[in-house]
Design an enzyme around this catalytic site. Sequence first.
Site, mmCIF file in Angstrom:
data_model
loop_
_atom_site.group_PDB
_atom_site.id
_atom_site.type_symbol
_atom_site.label_atom_id
_atom_site.label_comp_id
_atom_site.label_asym_id
_atom_site.label_seq_id
_atom_site.Cartn_x
_atom_site.Cartn_y
_atom_site.Cartn_z
ATOM 1 N N SER A 11 -36.109 -4.957 -13.290
ATOM 2 C CA SER A 11 -35.732 -5.892 -12.229
ATOM 3 C C SER A 11 -36.056 -7.289 -12.747
ATOM 4 O O SER A 11 -36.423 -7.461 -13.906
ATOM 5 C CB SER A 11 -36.451 -5.571 -10.932
ATOM 6 N N GLU A 33 3.872 1.630 -1.135
ATOM 7 C CA GLU A 33 4.498 1.827 -2.448
ATOM 8 C C GLU A 33 3.495 2.453 -3.418
ATOM 9 O O GLU A 33 3.836 3.316 -4.225
ATOM 10 C CB GLU A 33 5.023 0.498 -3.006
ATOM 11 N N TYR A 34 2.257 1.987 -3.308
ATOM 12 C CA TYR A 34 1.191 2.552 -4.142
ATOM 13 C C TYR A 34 1.010 4.044 -3.819
ATOM 14 O O TYR A 34 0.915 4.879 -4.720
ATOM 15 C CB TYR A 34 -0.109 1.778 -3.904
ATOM 16 N N ASP A 35 1.010 4.358 -2.507
ATOM 17 C CA ASP A 35 0.849 5.757 -2.094
ATOM 18 C C ASP A 35 1.941 6.647 -2.673
ATOM 19 O O ASP A 35 1.693 7.781 -3.058
ATOM 20 C CB ASP A 35 0.875 5.872 -0.557
ATOM 21 N N GLU A 75 -23.332 -4.323 -10.344
ATOM 22 C CA GLU A 75 -23.763 -4.194 -8.954
ATOM 23 C C GLU A 75 -22.663 -3.539 -8.115
ATOM 24 O O GLU A 75 -21.499 -3.944 -8.199
ATOM 25 C CB GLU A 75 -24.071 -5.605 -8.421
ATOM 26 N N LYS A 92 -29.704 -16.676 -16.566
ATOM 27 C CA LYS A 92 -29.997 -15.961 -17.817
ATOM 28 C C LYS A 92 -29.873 -16.911 -19.003
ATOM 29 O O LYS A 92 -29.001 -17.779 -19.013
ATOM 30 C CB LYS A 92 -28.991 -14.813 -18.012
ATOM 31 N N CYS A 131 -22.448 -2.503 38.118
ATOM 32 C CA CYS A 131 -21.835 -3.399 37.148
ATOM 33 C C CYS A 131 -22.150 -4.850 37.511
ATOM 34 O O CYS A 131 -21.923 -5.260 38.654
ATOM 35 C CB CYS A 131 -20.330 -3.175 37.117
ATOM 36 N N TYR A 171 -19.127 -4.864 -9.606
ATOM 37 C CA TYR A 171 -19.080 -6.089 -10.403
ATOM 38 C C TYR A 171 -19.957 -5.898 -11.636
ATOM 39 O O TYR A 171 -21.150 -5.629 -11.514
ATOM 40 C CB TYR A 171 -19.612 -7.274 -9.599
ATOM 41 N N CYS A 175 -18.534 -6.508 38.692
ATOM 42 C CA CYS A 175 -17.775 -6.126 39.890
ATOM 43 C C CYS A 175 -18.616 -5.356 40.892
ATOM 44 O O CYS A 175 -18.138 -5.052 41.984
ATOM 45 C CB CYS A 175 -16.555 -5.297 39.486
ATOM 46 N N ARG A 181 -30.103 3.155 -10.198
ATOM 47 C CA ARG A 181 -31.261 2.607 -10.881
ATOM 48 C C ARG A 181 -32.457 3.564 -10.820
ATOM 49 O O ARG A 181 -33.199 3.702 -11.782
ATOM 50 C CB ARG A 181 -31.624 1.261 -10.255
ATOM 51 N N GLU A 207 -25.172 -16.780 -12.511
ATOM 52 C CA GLU A 207 -24.238 -15.865 -11.845
ATOM 53 C C GLU A 207 -24.743 -15.639 -10.429
ATOM 54 O O GLU A 207 -25.946 -15.673 -10.201
ATOM 55 C CB GLU A 207 -24.244 -14.485 -12.525
ATOM 56 N N ASP A 209 0.833 -1.205 0.000
ATOM 57 C CA ASP A 209 0.000 0.000 0.000
ATOM 58 C C ASP A 209 0.868 1.255 0.000
ATOM 59 O O ASP A 209 0.554 2.235 -0.655
ATOM 60 C CB ASP A 209 -0.906 0.032 1.239
HETATM 61 S S1 IVH Z 1 -29.136 -8.900 -14.316
HETATM 62 C C1 IVH Z 1 -32.553 -7.223 -16.855
HETATM 63 N N1 IVH Z 1 -27.192 -10.006 -12.906
HETATM 64 O O1 IVH Z 1 -30.516 -8.025 -8.907
HETATM 65 C C2 IVH Z 1 -31.531 -7.888 -16.038
HETATM 66 N N2 IVH Z 1 -28.709 -8.579 -11.803
HETATM 67 O O2 IVH Z 1 -33.848 -7.884 -9.488
HETATM 68 C C3 IVH Z 1 -31.043 -7.063 -14.941
HETATM 69 N N3 IVH Z 1 -28.215 -8.232 -9.423
HETATM 70 O O3 IVH Z 1 -31.577 -4.930 -10.014
HETATM 71 C C4 IVH Z 1 -30.274 -7.674 -13.872
HETATM 72 N N4 IVH Z 1 -26.426 -9.512 -9.333
HETATM 73 O O4 IVH Z 1 -29.273 -5.019 -9.060
HETATM 74 C C5 IVH Z 1 -28.262 -9.208 -12.888
HETATM 75 N N5 IVH Z 1 -25.406 -11.012 -11.780
HETATM 76 C C6 IVH Z 1 -26.476 -10.209 -11.776
HETATM 77 C C7 IVH Z 1 -26.894 -9.538 -10.606
HETATM 78 C C8 IVH Z 1 -28.037 -8.743 -10.657
HETATM 79 C C9 IVH Z 1 -27.227 -8.711 -8.650
HETATM 80 C C10 IVH Z 1 -29.308 -7.338 -8.950
HETATM 81 C C11 IVH Z 1 -29.532 -6.148 -9.832
HETATM 82 C C12 IVH Z 1 -30.985 -6.154 -10.208
HETATM 83 C C13 IVH Z 1 -31.574 -7.175 -9.279
HETATM 84 C C14 IVH Z 1 -32.593 -8.014 -10.003
#
Ligand code: IVH
Length: 668
Positions: A89, A42-44, A178, A294, A410, A228, A413, A143, A120, A40
């Site tokens: 969602s 060295e990074y600084d 996320e 998915k 207490c 991520y 004690c 969002r 995932e 860290d």
């Molecule tokens: S895909 C249309 N992948 O979960 C597809 N969502 O209700 C959109 N989330 O609002 C989401 N990990 O915030 C996707 N690997 C992942 C995810 C992920 C977490 C969250 C995301 C979304 C909610 C889904």
Amino acid sequence: MGSKSEVEGKPPHEEIEALQETIRHHEYQYYVLDRPEITDSEYDVLIRRLQKLENDHPELVTLDSPTRRVGGKAREGFVKAAHSSPMLSLDNALDERELREFDRRVREGLKDSPLTYVTELKMDGLSLATRYRNGIFAQALTRGDGLTGEDVTENARTIRSLPLSARNQIREFEVRGETVMNRRAFEALNARREEQALSRFANPRNAAAGSLRVLEPSITASRRLDFYAYMLLVDGRPPFASHWETLDWLERHGFKVNLRRQRCESIDQVIEFCREWEAKREELPYEIDGVVVKVDSIAAQEKLGYTAKAPRWAIAFKYAARQAVTKVEGIEVQVGRTGALTPVAHLTPVAVSGVMVARATLHNEDEIERLGLKIGDLVIVERSGDVIPRIVRVQEQGSYRKPFQMPKECPVCGGKVVREDGEAASRCINTNCPARLKESLLHFASRSVMNIDGMGEAIVDQLVDLGMVHSVADIYELQVEKLLEMDRLGPKSASNLKRNIDKSRLNRLPRVIQALGIRFVGERTSVLLAEHFGSLDKIAKATEEELQQADEIGPRIAQSIALFFKEGRNRELVERLRAAQVSFEYQTRKKPAGPLQGLTFVLTGTLSGLSREEAKARIEAAGGKVSAAVSKKTNFVVAGAEAGSKLDKALSLNISVIDEEKLLEMLK
Ligand code: IVH
């Protein structure tokens, strides 16, 4: 790479470019791959050099410079902006049957053409849409309501795992993903907030949300968020033929993509993945609340299309909430190291996602009041980022309810308990309270402080209860013989414990500062104090004003430190630690002289693998000293075959005797 000599002597714009490249490389190694190549500090050094150059040549600062991660000016509020396409969602599947149902619908929609799923982990944070123009990070939106989000660009810029530049052929693209806070960062943040008498975040998701949506980007910068990536859009749609390719592309272009992903050829494989991670979710460094499934082929996704709210080509398999309903049978009060009294609820044991829970912390009186909790109530307990479960709310009042009252004395004690104005905690003010001493010892010995392996609760209880230790410093005077008086401690464990206590004197100054247990002085503050003052004596002598000269030390912490060193008992503790040769100086050199720095050895008898000369040379190379005669100053006697009078002397002086094998281990 990136050594100073490599960049020195170059014209400023070249040096800036080279430094940026180097820093980007190290940020990627550290924050995305989790494989740091430099320390860290060295990074600084690199960052500071870049900052200096950019200050001297403001015209050379680029939009994607790593120095821009520190967080700019605060704003009045967030500006809203439209999403390029709605952030939808997902529909949920709560069990296996619902997953199979989803699979059936998908197959029907695709008329039974071949099908692959991608699974995932569903990270429990908040989604973020980031836009890149000409490969440079340009905007980030939360969002919001799915159609418009809040512009949190400057805050998102501080997230180290979000690349500020991702150069490629595409002129404009959007990456969605996320934002999460990992458990360690969450625990550290809460510990720090507690030190500063601020309220704790209930779970990592709230902490992440609270950190991303603050008006001051420098606060976000201090919060250690992670991003991520899970989606790439070009002109509003995925540019590749499959989702799997998208994830690979993101990974190749410097984004952090969850490694725990899989292609599944059947719904059975999907279910297997879900079960596997449900069982292992506690091992992950971050929280997940399920698995996202998915359809891999983008053509198939487009064929399936969307309902009003969610895609038909994806589903979220949600794990059961880690909550359960149970009864509060009683409230016990525990006494901590600072004398703070913490109420802890005793619950009718209940399984919360596979773990039996029988206790939950209630933090303080105000928390009990906020919950409106009385003994006998039915409550919802939750396990989230915290190690100790917490009570979320009262579900149903008990038929026999007993209010909780903080004791006036207490429970350990019998000393007086006071609650000062403006403080949430009530405290036992008896500094000799055995409960406080035990907690102080546990704090002192804990892994992140003096790291004395083997000095856990069972040992500390006995040390205090048998009257062997009256002050933390007493541990350095414990002899193996004395340790053997304890229950369930054999000769081997006793000498290991003695050795670990001895070794702890070599801890660096920040740990020693932290070990003192000064209020508001945790791990980070200790490092800052050590860096600023360089020695414990200078800290002890500093006035409140001088203390505040150090980074991040405000009046509250300064006052607490000054008060600590005014107190006679604490000064005595410091003197006794000095006498025990605990290190009080801060060595800023990168490599401390070696693992045996400050230790004196005496060699006796014939060693089998090493000659005397070799052993001596290696001990000295590791920073240790070798002396000819055994005295009180000897730390270890290394005994080989046919060891003679030196061994006897060592035993009579209670000095740790080790064999060759142990020595070799210590030299590592
Ligand atoms: S895909 C249309 N992948 O979960 C597809 N969502 O209700 C959109 N989330 O609002 C989401 N990990 O915030 C996707 N690997 C992942 C995810 C992920 C977490 C969250 C995301 C979304 C909610 C889904």
